[in-house]
Scaffold this motif. Structure first.
Motif, mmCIF file in Angstrom:
data_model
loop_
_atom_site.group_PDB
_atom_site.id
_atom_site.type_symbol
_atom_site.label_atom_id
_atom_site.label_comp_id
_atom_site.label_asym_id
_atom_site.label_seq_id
_atom_site.Cartn_x
_atom_site.Cartn_y
_atom_site.Cartn_z
ATOM 1 N N UNK A 17 20.236 13.825 11.598
ATOM 2 C CA UNK A 17 21.091 14.032 10.435
ATOM 3 C C UNK A 17 21.459 15.512 10.282
ATOM 4 N N UNK A 18 22.438 15.761 9.436
ATOM 5 C CA UNK A 18 22.856 17.106 9.013
ATOM 6 C C UNK A 18 23.277 17.979 10.205
ATOM 7 N N UNK A 19 24.328 17.530 10.863
ATOM 8 C CA UNK A 19 24.827 18.262 12.022
ATOM 9 C C UNK A 19 25.298 19.663 11.651
ATOM 10 N N UNK A 63 23.508 25.927 12.577
ATOM 11 C CA UNK A 63 23.095 27.279 12.185
ATOM 12 C C UNK A 63 21.600 27.498 12.341
ATOM 13 N N UNK A 64 20.875 26.520 12.835
ATOM 14 C CA UNK A 64 19.416 26.594 12.824
ATOM 15 C C UNK A 64 18.847 26.707 14.222
ATOM 16 N N UNK A 65 17.529 26.897 14.273
ATOM 17 C CA UNK A 65 16.788 26.907 15.538
ATOM 18 C C UNK A 65 15.481 26.153 15.312
ATOM 19 N N UNK A 66 14.840 25.760 16.408
ATOM 20 C CA UNK A 66 13.585 25.015 16.316
ATOM 21 C C UNK A 66 12.492 25.930 15.775
ATOM 22 N N UNK A 67 11.817 25.466 14.704
ATOM 23 C CA UNK A 67 10.756 26.276 14.095
ATOM 24 C C UNK A 67 9.387 25.931 14.653
ATOM 25 N N UNK A 68 9.319 24.956 15.572
ATOM 26 C CA UNK A 68 8.022 24.584 16.136
ATOM 27 C C UNK A 68 7.088 24.050 15.066
ATOM 28 N N UNK A 69 5.857 24.568 15.045
ATOM 29 C CA UNK A 69 4.860 24.133 14.056
ATOM 30 C C UNK A 69 4.670 25.167 12.954
ATOM 31 N N UNK A 70 5.710 25.957 12.684
ATOM 32 C CA UNK A 70 5.614 26.961 11.618
ATOM 33 C C UNK A 70 5.265 26.287 10.306
ATOM 34 N N UNK A 72 21.317 25.601 -3.317
ATOM 35 C CA UNK A 72 22.415 24.708 -3.715
ATOM 36 C C UNK A 72 22.777 23.768 -2.574
ATOM 37 N N UNK A 73 22.830 24.307 -1.349
ATOM 38 C CA UNK A 73 23.162 23.470 -0.199
ATOM 39 C C UNK A 73 22.057 22.463 0.090
ATOM 40 N N UNK A 74 20.807 22.921 0.109
ATOM 41 C CA UNK A 74 19.703 22.018 0.443
ATOM 42 C C UNK A 74 19.528 20.935 -0.609
ATOM 43 N N UNK A 75 19.746 21.264 -1.884
ATOM 44 C CA UNK A 75 19.644 20.250 -2.935
ATOM 45 C C UNK A 75 20.671 19.145 -2.707
ATOM 46 N N UNK A 76 21.858 19.526 -2.204
ATOM 47 C CA UNK A 76 22.900 18.518 -1.985
ATOM 48 C C UNK A 76 22.538 17.553 -0.862
ATOM 49 N N UNK A 77 21.616 17.939 0.035
ATOM 50 C CA UNK A 77 21.214 17.057 1.123
ATOM 51 C C UNK A 77 20.158 16.047 0.696
ATOM 52 N N UNK A 78 19.576 16.252 -0.475
ATOM 53 C CA UNK A 78 18.624 15.288 -1.010
ATOM 54 C C UNK A 78 17.454 15.002 -0.094
ATOM 55 N N UNK A 130 30.401 12.588 6.355
ATOM 56 C CA UNK A 130 30.099 11.489 7.283
ATOM 57 C C UNK A 130 29.074 11.899 8.335
ATOM 58 N N UNK A 131 28.748 13.205 8.371
ATOM 59 C CA UNK A 131 27.740 13.728 9.287
ATOM 60 C C UNK A 131 28.081 13.365 10.730
ATOM 61 N N UNK A 132 29.354 13.608 11.097
ATOM 62 C CA UNK A 132 29.809 13.246 12.438
ATOM 63 C C UNK A 132 30.973 14.139 12.835
ATOM 64 N N UNK A 133 31.177 14.253 14.164
ATOM 65 C CA UNK A 133 32.321 14.974 14.711
ATOM 66 C C UNK A 133 33.326 13.951 15.215
ATOM 67 N N UNK A 134 34.584 14.111 14.815
ATOM 68 C CA UNK A 134 35.631 13.189 15.248
ATOM 69 C C UNK A 134 36.760 13.976 15.890
#
Length: 659
Positions: free
Chosen positions: A255-257, A262-269, A292-298, A509-513
């Motif tokens: 989810x959340x493409x 903008x992210x990277x793998x945090x491992x076991x942080x 604000x952004x993270x709250x919108x992702x629920x 829609x969490x998708x690329x078209x």
């Protein structure tokens, strides 16, 4: 101000403008006021109030005294207004300057400054005929002010009244009551800031508008004087940018493409994520913006660290859940809603009539509906203005002493103007709206080149006078596009009427078209750029954010000749369709601007300053995100199944944090 009072003030103004030697109080009482009551005290009070009202409109009422020759020959006092009193100087503009000015006047997406910008533009049209120009091909930059707090602070700043509000302090994370003398408003780092004197701390402070958690209260009975040389842009330039930090976020697998880009793998942080989630690291500067952004992702995302980010997300979700569970207020919808900033008053009517006469003088023969559209009123409102005007004039009241306006054939002509041929000077709000808009356009290379922007700015500064100097209290955001290459490619396609092939990421829609589109116009909200296009995939007009375009190139097909942009300027970010769902939402006073943002079809005012609004949405699946994003400023009232879906979604989101 009643209609009769509006007429009286207009007649008094005309009388005082058209006298060379001045008129005595007795003459004014008889010929303008038609007062036969014999009550000198009551008339004196009325006359003093009217003189003060004219001064509020900027007209300097001169008092002339003739000294008598003896005790038997008492002094005589006469009154007049100079011909050039409060008149806007002539401003001669060329076609390129008019083009730049049109862009600047349309910058303000909504709010009081949008109304002021259009009013200033009408005054310039009334001082001389506007060149037949249009906007640059498809380019419409806009500024989106920061909600109702922005309007309230601008009004208090220009009237020089202190304000109070509750504020979420960034250092303590606690809400505190602040009393502030508002000196300036400006945008920096993508956020709106208030600069002023904090009375609680007795020091100059800056406040981010997104951290204001209550309605702004204006202390109307108090005044303040800002520093004479205050410039909000210079002050904001001294603010250091927040340091770059790392957030740890658990994201549901697959989810959340948009977030993953903008992210990277945090491992076991900070431990291991729950089953079905991945732990990611995100770079950020401002915890409130990311919250604000993270709250919108629920329930699809959970903030893990730092703790202030976690608290900010929980606070937004909790506020949204509490508001959604509150009792439904009593409300009643009125007629279908036209977008407006505030209710019109009789003072607005008089100001409009003082613009209307010179506008008609310089624009003879316009259709009456075109005139009404220029002034943002209905045809009936305009005809009411004209009826008052044709009954107004010099004290004697003979036919040649009255304003002469005809519109029998639906085309408006004026043949007697009684020296009302020049519009009044810019107000502070009008000067700020245009001059701030022109300064903001410096970020667009296609506008800044050629010298027209600089020359029209200098001409308006000269015409605005002292009010123009106060424009330094307002600073707009940067509007230059972040991705200049994509912006240039879309603009070139619009100019050449070429179709584009693009890969587009849709967060809802969490998708690329992939789709073929016919680009029609470019526009922005602050520095976020969009383009309106006919999408052949969905067979309709759609809006695409430039920063969500993954890939873009011409496909060699020309745009069809019968495809045109949606009606109206500026372009609408949300375009309703016949099969959309009508959703009833409740908005707090802080969130009532969303009714304009989403083009509400009708609204009902609430006693606390909030609104209930009917808004049409094409995709209702994302409404829980909408509610959470605005953290207690919006909730769904109907249909009930959508309201329940939002409450369930918020409960699941809070459960991620142990609530």
């Amino acid at each position: 101000m009643s209609v009769s009072r509006t007429e009286r003030l207009l007649n008094l103004l005309i009388a005082l403008l058209n006298t060379r030697y001045g008129l005595r109080r007795s003459e004014l009482r008889e010929k303008v006021y038609h007062d036969q009551s014999g009550n000198d005290v009551a008339f004196g009070r009325m006359f003093e109030r009217d003189k003060n009202d004219l001064r509020q409109f900027g007209f300097d009422v001169e008092t002339l005294t003739d000294m008598g020759w003896s005790e038997d020959d008492p002094a005589t006092t006469r009154y007049r207004i100079g011909k050039e009193s409060n008149r806007l100087p002539d401003v001669q503009l060329g076609p390129e300057e008019w083009t730049v000015l049109l862009l600047a006047s349309q910058l303000w997406e909504r709010a009081a400054l949008g109304t002021s910008a259009q009013s200033a533009l009408r005054k310039l049209k009334a001082s001389g005929r506007m060149a037949d120009v249009g906007l640059p091909a498809g380019v419409q930059p806009r500024i989106k002010p920061a909600g109702q707090a922005f309007d309230d602070l601008v009004a208090a700043m220009h009237s020089r009244h202190p304000v109070t509000f509750t504020y979420l302090a960034g250092t303590t994370g606690k809400e505190e009551l602040r009393a502030v003398e508002p000196w300036g408003l400006g945008s920096r780092f993508g956020q709106w800031y208030l600069m002023g004197h904090d009375r609680v701390r007795n020091a100059t402070r800056h406040f981010r508008l997104s951290r204001i958690t209550s309605a702004v209260t204006t202390l109307d009975k108090e005044l303040f004087t800002p520093p004479a040389d205050f410039n909000v842009r210079q002050e904001l330039a001294r603010l250091p940018e927040l340091p770059l930090r790392t957030a740890i976020v658990d994201v549901r697998e697959g989810r959340l493409l948009a977030l993953r880009r903008r992210s990277s793998d945090a491992g076991n942080a900070a431990g291991r994520p729950a089953t079905g989630y991945e732990r990611l690291a995100l770079q950020f500067r401002d915890p409130e913006s990311l919250a604000e952004e993270l709250a919108s992702y629920g329930p699809d995302a959970r903030a893990v660290s730092p703790s202030e980010l976690v608290k900010a997300v929980r606070r937004r979700l909790r506020a949204a859940a509490d508001f959604s569970a509150a009792p439904v207020p009593s409300y009643r919808f009125g007629e279908a809603r036209a977008r407006s900033v505030r209710k019109r008053t009789s003072e607005d009517q008089l100001k409009r009539m003082l613009q209307l006469v010179p506008f008609l003088v310089h624009n003879q023969g316009l259709h009456i509906q075109d005139v009404a559209d220029q002034f943002g009123v209905s045809r009936k409102e305009l005809e009411d203005d004209l009826q008052i005007l044709i009954c107004s004039g010099l004290p004697e009241g003979y036919p040649d002493d009255l304003l002469d306006i005809q519109w029998d054939d639906d085309h408006v002509y004026i043949t007697q103007d009684l020296d009302l041929t020049k519009p009044v000077r810019f107000t502070v709000e009008e000067a700020c709206a245009l001059l701030t808009g022109l300064e903001t356009l410096n970020g667009l290379p296609e506008v800044a080149e050629g010298g027209a922007l600089e020359s029209v700015t200098l001409k308006l500064l000269a015409a605005a006078g002292e009010e123009g100097l106060r424009a330094a209290s307002l600073a707009g955001p940067e509007v230059a596009p972040a991705d200049a290459a994509t912006h240039a490619a879309v603009r070139q396609a619009i100019e050449s009427r070429s179709q584009l092939r693009l890969a587009y990421l849709s967060p809802q829609r969490d998708a690329v078209s992939e789709r073929d589109v016919d680009p029609l116009r470019l526009y922005s909200l602050d520095n976020t750029w969009y383009f309106e296009a006919y999408c052949h995939l969905v067979r309709g007009l759609r809006n695409f954010r430039l920063d969500r375009v993954q890939e873009l190139h011409p496909n060699g097909v020309p745009i069809s000749a019968d495809i045109t942009p949606a009606e109206g300027a500026p372009a609408k970010l949300f375009t309703a369709n016949d099969d959309d769902t009508t959703v009833t939402v409740q908005l707090t006073r802080q969130g009532r601007g969303l009714a304009d943002d989403y083009y509400a079809e009708r609204t009902a005012e609430l006693p606390d300053g909030g609104l209930v609004a009917d808004i049409r949405f094409s995709n209702t699946a994302w409404l829980p995100m909408f509610v959470a994003q605005h953290g207690g400023a919006a909730r769904i009232l109907a249909p009930e199944e959508l309201a329940e879906a939002a409450r369930t979604w918020l409960a699941a989101s809070l459960a991620m944090y142990g609530d």
